[in-house]
Scaffold this motif. Structure first.
Motif, PDB file in Angstrom:
ATOM      1  N   SER A 191     -12.385  57.446  -0.223  1.00 44.32           N
ATOM      2  CA  SER A 191     -10.941  57.610  -0.428  1.00 44.32           C
ATOM      3  C   SER A 191     -10.183  56.291  -0.317  1.00 44.32           C
ATOM      4  CB  SER A 191     -10.372  58.600   0.589  1.00 44.32           C
ATOM      5  OG  SER A 191     -10.628  58.160   1.915  1.00 44.32           O
ATOM      6  N   ARG A 192     -10.742  55.293   0.368  1.00 41.63           N
ATOM      7  CA  ARG A 192     -10.024  54.035   0.566  1.00 41.63           C
ATOM      8  C   ARG A 192     -10.086  53.186  -0.702  1.00 41.63           C
ATOM      9  NH1 ARG A 192     -11.769  48.846   4.130  1.00 41.63           N
ATOM     10  NH2 ARG A 192      -9.761  47.750   4.101  1.00 41.63           N
ATOM     11  N   ARG A 193      -8.981  52.496  -0.998  1.00 36.61           N
ATOM     12  CA  ARG A 193      -8.935  51.578  -2.130  1.00 36.61           C
ATOM     13  C   ARG A 193      -8.429  50.220  -1.651  1.00 36.61           C
ATOM     14  NH1 ARG A 193     -11.865  54.630  -3.487  1.00 36.61           N
ATOM     15  NH2 ARG A 193     -11.918  56.029  -5.286  1.00 36.61           N
ATOM     16  N   VAL A 194      -9.080  49.166  -2.138  1.00 38.53           N
ATOM     17  CA  VAL A 194      -8.738  47.793  -1.764  1.00 38.53           C
ATOM     18  C   VAL A 194      -8.811  46.931  -3.019  1.00 38.53           C
ATOM     19  CG1 VAL A 194      -9.718  48.076   0.557  1.00 38.53           C
ATOM     20  CG2 VAL A 194     -11.133  47.130  -1.302  1.00 38.53           C
ATOM     21  N   LEU A 195      -8.307  45.707  -2.908  1.00 41.22           N
ATOM     22  CA  LEU A 195      -8.577  44.728  -3.955  1.00 41.22           C
ATOM     23  C   LEU A 195     -10.024  44.288  -3.795  1.00 41.22           C
ATOM     24  CD1 LEU A 195      -7.861  42.844  -6.285  1.00 41.22           C
ATOM     25  CD2 LEU A 195      -7.079  41.181  -4.587  1.00 41.22           C
ATOM     26  N   ALA A 196     -10.844  44.543  -4.795  1.00 47.14           N
ATOM     27  CA  ALA A 196     -12.264  44.214  -4.754  1.00 47.14           C
ATOM     28  C   ALA A 196     -12.600  43.196  -5.843  1.00 47.14           C
ATOM     29  CB  ALA A 196     -13.117  45.467  -4.947  1.00 47.14           C
ATOM     30  N   HIS A 197     -13.468  42.259  -5.517  1.00 47.52           N
ATOM     31  CA  HIS A 197     -13.988  41.355  -6.543  1.00 47.52           C
ATOM     32  C   HIS A 197     -14.749  42.170  -7.582  1.00 47.52           C
ATOM     33  CE1 HIS A 197     -16.897  38.587  -8.389  1.00 47.52           C
ATOM     34  NE2 HIS A 197     -16.080  37.591  -8.071  1.00 47.52           N
ATOM     35  N   ALA A 198     -15.545  43.138  -7.105  1.00 50.32           N
ATOM     36  CA  ALA A 198     -16.227  44.145  -7.925  1.00 50.32           C
ATOM     37  C   ALA A 198     -17.399  43.615  -8.737  1.00 50.32           C
ATOM     38  CB  ALA A 198     -15.236  44.882  -8.828  1.00 50.32           C
ATOM     39  N   ASP A 199     -17.766  42.352  -8.552  1.00 51.55           N
ATOM     40  CA  ASP A 199     -18.972  41.820  -9.198  1.00 51.55           C
ATOM     41  C   ASP A 199     -19.544  40.700  -8.333  1.00 51.55           C
ATOM     42  OD1 ASP A 199     -20.982  41.570 -11.047  1.00 51.55           O
ATOM     43  OD2 ASP A 199     -19.797  40.475 -12.523  1.00 51.55           O
ATOM     44  N   LEU A 200     -19.597  40.973  -7.024  1.00 50.59           N
ATOM     45  CA  LEU A 200     -19.952  39.931  -6.064  1.00 50.59           C
ATOM     46  C   LEU A 200     -21.470  39.838  -5.914  1.00 50.59           C
ATOM     47  CD1 LEU A 200     -18.586  37.836  -4.253  1.00 50.59           C
ATOM     48  CD2 LEU A 200     -18.657  39.483  -2.384  1.00 50.59           C
ATOM     49  N   GLY A 201     -22.105  39.343  -6.973  1.00 43.83           N
ATOM     50  CA  GLY A 201     -23.539  39.116  -6.951  1.00 43.83           C
ATOM     51  C   GLY A 201     -23.867  37.656  -6.724  1.00 43.83           C
ATOM     52  N   ALA A 202     -25.162  37.360  -6.602  1.00 43.86           N
ATOM     53  CA  ALA A 202     -25.607  36.009  -6.296  1.00 43.86           C
ATOM     54  C   ALA A 202     -25.142  34.993  -7.329  1.00 43.86           C
ATOM     55  CB  ALA A 202     -27.136  35.988  -6.197  1.00 43.86           C
ATOM     56  N   GLU A 203     -25.020  35.415  -8.590  1.00 32.43           N
ATOM     57  CA  GLU A 203     -24.625  34.486  -9.646  1.00 32.43           C
ATOM     58  C   GLU A 203     -23.177  34.039  -9.525  1.00 32.43           C
ATOM     59  OE1 GLU A 203     -24.106  38.643 -11.526  1.00 32.43           O
ATOM     60  OE2 GLU A 203     -25.247  37.660  -9.917  1.00 32.43           O
ATOM     61  N   HIS A 204     -22.380  34.739  -8.708  1.00 33.71           N
ATOM     62  CA  HIS A 204     -20.963  34.405  -8.564  1.00 33.71           C
ATOM     63  C   HIS A 204     -20.638  33.824  -7.194  1.00 33.71           C
ATOM     64  CE1 HIS A 204     -20.402  37.588 -11.880  1.00 33.71           C
ATOM     65  NE2 HIS A 204     -20.562  36.395 -12.404  1.00 33.71           N
ATOM     66  N   ILE A 205     -21.667  33.515  -6.412  1.00 34.43           N
ATOM     67  CA  ILE A 205     -21.494  32.881  -5.104  1.00 34.43           C
ATOM     68  C   ILE A 205     -22.100  31.484  -5.181  1.00 34.43           C
ATOM     69  CG2 ILE A 205     -22.065  32.984  -2.642  1.00 34.43           C
ATOM     70  CD1 ILE A 205     -22.331  36.054  -3.038  1.00 34.43           C
ATOM     71  N   LEU A 206     -21.276  30.465  -4.949  1.00 40.71           N
ATOM     72  CA  LEU A 206     -21.741  29.080  -5.004  1.00 40.71           C
ATOM     73  C   LEU A 206     -22.118  28.605  -3.612  1.00 40.71           C
ATOM     74  CD1 LEU A 206     -19.034  27.528  -7.385  1.00 40.71           C
ATOM     75  CD2 LEU A 206     -21.229  28.585  -7.995  1.00 40.71           C
ATOM     76  N   GLU A 207     -23.165  27.794  -3.535  1.00 34.29           N
ATOM     77  CA  GLU A 207     -23.649  27.264  -2.248  1.00 34.29           C
ATOM     78  C   GLU A 207     -23.989  25.796  -2.390  1.00 34.29           C
ATOM     79  OE1 GLU A 207     -26.845  25.673   0.193  1.00 34.29           O
ATOM     80  OE2 GLU A 207     -27.087  26.334  -1.884  1.00 34.29           O
ATOM     81  N   ASP A 208     -23.684  25.044  -1.357  1.00 35.09           N
ATOM     82  CA  ASP A 208     -24.061  23.632  -1.308  1.00 35.09           C
ATOM     83  C   ASP A 208     -24.251  23.238   0.150  1.00 35.09           C
ATOM     84  OD1 ASP A 208     -24.526  21.018  -2.479  1.00 35.09           O
ATOM     85  OD2 ASP A 208     -22.589  20.420  -1.664  1.00 35.09           O
ATOM     86  N   GLY A 209     -25.406  22.653   0.458  1.00 37.19           N
ATOM     87  CA  GLY A 209     -25.661  22.203   1.816  1.00 37.19           C
ATOM     88  C   GLY A 209     -25.649  23.312   2.851  1.00 37.19           C
ATOM     89  N   GLY A 210     -26.017  24.518   2.448  1.00 32.53           N
ATOM     90  CA  GLY A 210     -26.057  25.635   3.391  1.00 32.53           C
ATOM     91  C   GLY A 210     -24.725  26.321   3.609  1.00 32.53           C
ATOM     92  N   ALA A 211     -23.692  25.958   2.839  1.00 34.06           N
ATOM     93  CA  ALA A 211     -22.370  26.568   2.983  1.00 34.06           C
ATOM     94  C   ALA A 211     -21.938  27.213   1.671  1.00 34.06           C
ATOM     95  CB  ALA A 211     -21.337  25.516   3.396  1.00 34.06           C
ATOM     96  N   VAL A 212     -21.156  28.280   1.778  1.00 28.09           N
ATOM     97  CA  VAL A 212     -20.564  28.894   0.590  1.00 28.09           C
ATOM     98  C   VAL A 212     -19.421  27.997   0.122  1.00 28.09           C
ATOM     99  CG1 VAL A 212     -19.431  30.911  -0.390  1.00 28.09           C
ATOM    100  CG2 VAL A 212     -21.147  31.211   1.398  1.00 28.09           C
ATOM    101  N   THR A 213     -19.485  27.552  -1.123  1.00 30.93           N
ATOM    102  CA  THR A 213     -18.473  26.618  -1.641  1.00 30.93           C
ATOM    103  C   THR A 213     -17.554  27.250  -2.676  1.00 30.93           C
ATOM    104  OG1 THR A 213     -20.095  25.810  -3.254  1.00 30.93           O
ATOM    105  CG2 THR A 213     -19.890  24.582  -1.194  1.00 30.93           C
ATOM    106  N   GLY A 214     -17.774  28.508  -3.002  1.00 26.22           N
ATOM    107  CA  GLY A 214     -16.876  29.145  -3.940  1.00 26.22           C
ATOM    108  C   GLY A 214     -17.310  30.544  -4.316  1.00 26.22           C
TER     109      GLY A 214
END
Length: 264
Positions: free
Chosen positions: A158-181
Motif C-alpha cells: 500500500s505504501r508509495r514512494v519516489l523510487a528509482h525503479a531500476d536500481l541494478g548493478a549497471e546503474h550503480i557506479l563504484e570507484d575505490g570501494g565507494a559508490v560514486t553515482g
C-alpha cells in the motif's frame, strides 16, 4: 526522416556545447529506453523527447536530498531528446565483484530517497500502481521458473514512494570501494518501495540485501515477499535481454542470481 540517436546527440552538442561539436562520440551503452554517448567528459543520453525535461527537473529536485551523487544536468534538449551531464567517476558494478562497504551507503540513499515528500514529485514522475501479477505479462523464461512465479504472486503493497525503479548493478557506479553515482533515472516513478530493493537482491545476493535493509530501517509485513517476486521477474527479464548481441554480461549476471533467487 527522423534523425538516429547519434545524429540527435550531435545536434544537441552543436546547440548547447559548441566547443564539443566536433568531438568524437563514443557509445557508452544502449538500453531499452535510451542510448548513451560520451563526448569529451560529457555524457549524452538520447531518449524519448517528452521524458527529457521531466527527468532533468527530477534530478535537480533529488540531488540535494540524497547522500549519493546523481547526474548534474548540463542541458536538457527536449527537441532532440537529449539529456547531458558531466561524466561521473567510477564504473558500473555489472559483472564486477562487490567491494565491502557498498551496502550501507545504498541503504542510507534509499532511506533518503523514499522519504522525499511526494508533493515535491508531482508532475516529475509517473504513478505506477500495477499489481505484481502484471509483471508476469509477456515474461519469458524456463517453464519451471515461470511456474514458481505464477504460484508465488504476492499481494500488492500500500505504501508509495519516489523510487528509482531500476536500481541494478549497471546503474550503480563504484570507484575505490565507494559508490560514486546512481545513474539512469528514466524509470523513476511513484511506486512500491520494494522495487528499489529487488534488483539489489538480484545482482548482489541475500547478504548484501540484508545489509542494505539494516540501514534502511523497518519495513512492513509482506515486503520481503514482494522484493523476492520482483527480483525473480527482473532476473528472467535480464536473461531474455542478455540474449541480444553485446549484452551477454546481463545474461551471465542473471544466471548467477538464479542460485539464490530460486534456491527453494
Amino acid at each position: 526522416m527522423p534523425l538516429d540517436t547519434r545524429a540527435r546527440a550531435r545536434q544537441a552538442l552543436r546547440a548547447h556545447v559548441p566547443e564539443l561539436a566536433d568531438a568524437a562520440l563514443g557509445e557508452l551503452g544502449r538500453g531499452l529506453d535510451n542510448t548513451a554517448f560520451l563526448a569529451g567528459d560529457m555524457v549524452l543520453r538520447v531518449a524519448e523527447h517528452d521524458v527529457v525535461p521531466r527527468e532533468a527537473a527530477l534530478l535537480a529536485m533529488v540531488a540535494p536530498r540524497v547522500s549519493l551523487p546523481v547526474p548534474a544536468v548540463r542541458f536538457a534538449d527536449a527537441d532532440a531528446g537529449v539529456l547531458a551531464y558531466p561524466l561521473l567517476p567510477g564504473r558500473p558494478m555489472l559483472g564486477r565483484p562487490v567491494p565491502a562497504g557498498l551496502a550501507r551507503p545504498l541503504g542510507r540513499f534509499l532511506r533518503e530517497l523514499h522519504a522525499i515528500d511526494l508533493a515535491a514529485v508531482e508532475g516529475l514522475a509517473p504513478v505506477e500502481d500495477a499489481h505484481p501479477a502484471e509483471w508476469l505479462e509477456d515474461l519469458d523464461g524456463p517453464a519451471e521458473l515461470l511456474r514458481v512465479l505464477r504460484e508465488s504472486v504476492p499481494e500488492p503493497g500500500s505504501r508509495r514512494v519516489l523510487a528509482h525503479a531500476d536500481l541494478g548493478a549497471e546503474h550503480i557506479l563504484e570507484d575505490g570501494g565507494a559508490v560514486t553515482g546512481v545513474i539512469d533515472w528514466t524509470d523513476a516513478a511513484v511506486a512500491d518501495p520494494a522495487l528499489d530493493f529487488a534488483r539489489l537482491y538480484r545482482d548482489f545476493g541475500p547478504e548484501f540485501l540484508g545489509e542494505v535493509l539494516a540501514v534502511y530501517g523497518d519495513v512492513p509485513d509482506g515486503f520481503g515477499e514482494r522484493v523476492t517476486f520482483f527480483a525473480r521477474c527482473a532476473a528472467l527479464e535480464d536473461l531474455a535481454y542478455g540474449r541480444e548481441p553485446g549484452r551477454i554480461e546481463y545474461a551471465r549476471a542473471a544466471e548467477r542470481s538464479l542460485a539464490w533467487l530460486f534456491a527453494n
